[in-house]
Enzyme design. Structure first.
Site, PDB file in Angstrom:
ATOM      1  N   TYR A   9      -0.558  -2.621  -6.584  1.00  0.00           N
ATOM      2  CA  TYR A   9      -1.831  -3.311  -6.344  1.00  0.00           C
ATOM      3  C   TYR A   9      -2.442  -2.908  -5.007  1.00  0.00           C
ATOM      4  CZ  TYR A   9       1.288  -5.944  -3.378  1.00  0.00           C
ATOM      5  OH  TYR A   9       2.216  -6.254  -2.420  1.00  0.00           O
ATOM      6  N   GLY A  10      -1.722  -2.118  -4.219  1.00  0.00           N
ATOM      7  CA  GLY A  10      -2.158  -1.861  -2.842  1.00  0.00           C
ATOM      8  C   GLY A  10      -2.310  -0.380  -2.568  1.00  0.00           C
ATOM      9  N   THR A  11      -1.637   0.046  -1.498  1.00  0.00           N
ATOM     10  CA  THR A  11      -1.809   1.423  -1.023  1.00  0.00           C
ATOM     11  C   THR A  11      -1.158   2.464  -1.923  1.00  0.00           C
ATOM     12  OG1 THR A  11       0.161   1.227   0.355  1.00  0.00           O
ATOM     13  CG2 THR A  11      -1.954   0.662   1.381  1.00  0.00           C
ATOM     14  N   LEU A  12      -0.428   2.022  -2.943  1.00  0.00           N
ATOM     15  CA  LEU A  12       0.177   2.985  -3.882  1.00  0.00           C
ATOM     16  C   LEU A  12      -0.765   3.360  -5.023  1.00  0.00           C
ATOM     17  CD1 LEU A  12       3.836   1.627  -4.053  1.00  0.00           C
ATOM     18  CD2 LEU A  12       3.200   3.969  -3.467  1.00  0.00           C
ATOM     19  N   GLU A  84       8.451   0.507   0.832  1.00  0.00           N
ATOM     20  CA  GLU A  84       8.203  -0.945   0.933  1.00  0.00           C
ATOM     21  C   GLU A  84       9.312  -1.674   1.690  1.00  0.00           C
ATOM     22  OE1 GLU A  84       5.345  -1.274   0.338  1.00  0.00           O
ATOM     23  OE2 GLU A  84       4.818   0.061  -1.296  1.00  0.00           O
TER      24      GLU A  84
HETATM   25  N1  PCA Z   1       2.113  -0.862  -1.595  1.00  0.00           N
HETATM   26  C1  PCA Z   1       2.625  -1.579  -2.714  1.00  0.00           C
HETATM   27  C2  PCA Z   1       2.734  -2.968  -2.239  1.00  0.00           C
HETATM   28  C3  PCA Z   1       1.666  -3.089  -1.212  1.00  0.00           C
HETATM   29  C4  PCA Z   1       1.366  -1.698  -0.835  1.00  0.00           C
HETATM   30  O1  PCA Z   1       0.548  -1.321  -0.030  1.00  0.00           O
HETATM   31  C5  PCA Z   1       1.638  -1.475  -3.856  1.00  0.00           C
HETATM   32  O2  PCA Z   1       0.658  -0.730  -3.772  1.00  0.00           O
HETATM   33  O3  PCA Z   1       1.839  -2.178  -4.857  1.00  0.00           O
END
Ligand code: PCA
Length: 164
Positions: A9-12, A84
């Site tokens: 949900y984030g930077t991935l 993470e």
């Molecule tokens: N990376 C993981 C968790 C939060 C982040 O930045 C993601 O993208 O799900």
């Protein structure tokens, strides 16, 4: 070979600063499956001085959060756990996710990195439905190599009692 499903949900996510971690080690397998949404509502914040996205483990609050579901092998999963810092920082757990484009289909249980223990005041920050580093909020993510090594982002997130 065992495959795992991960909801990011984030930077991935595609186009975001850490997407390259999916192909970090040679010979690992990753494949985009679908755009997903958490079945339960969760608070998604951008927090700490480094503007890091966090899904807070507080089911029932805020939004059905949007992200992307990938299939990965154990090699890639191990790399994502390093990024993470699971289980010391984010904790990887199983949660129900639906396919945004197939809302009639049953949800499935997939891995998500969340923050299990957090300061209650974080809930009064802006709570997002989805994340992008490039949205109008202007909160730019700081990659790890740009951070102060003496600063632990957990101090801004975890309750006093959960800091070792
Ligand atoms: N990376 C993981 C968790 C939060 C982040 O930045 C993601 O993208 O799900």
């Amino acid at each position: 070979m065992t495959f795992y499903k991960v909801f990011v949900y984030g930077t991935l996510k595609k186009g975001e600063p850490n997407h390259g971690w999916f192909s970090k080690s040679t010979g690992g397998h990753h494949k985009f499956l679908y755009n997903g949404r958490t079945k339960e509502k969760f608070p998604l914040i951008i927090g700490t001085r480094y503007n890091i996205p966090f899904l807070l483990h507080s089911p029932g609050q805020s939004h059905n959060v949007k992200g992307e579901v990938y299939e990965v092998d154990d090699k890639v999963l191990a790399d994502l756990d390093v990024l993470e810092d699971h289980p010391n920082f984010y904790v990887r757990g199983l949660y129900e996710v639906e396919d945004v484009d197939q809302p009639d289909q049953k949800s499935e249980s997939v891995w998500i990195y969340t923050i299990r223990t957090f300061k209650k005041e974080l809930l009064s920050q802006t709570l997002f439905e989805s994340y992008s580093n490039f949205d109008s909020h202007g909160l730019k993510y700081h990659e790890r190599y740009l951070r102060d090594p003496t600063y632990d982002p957990k101090t801004d997130l975890y309750p006093e009692s959960d800091l070792q």
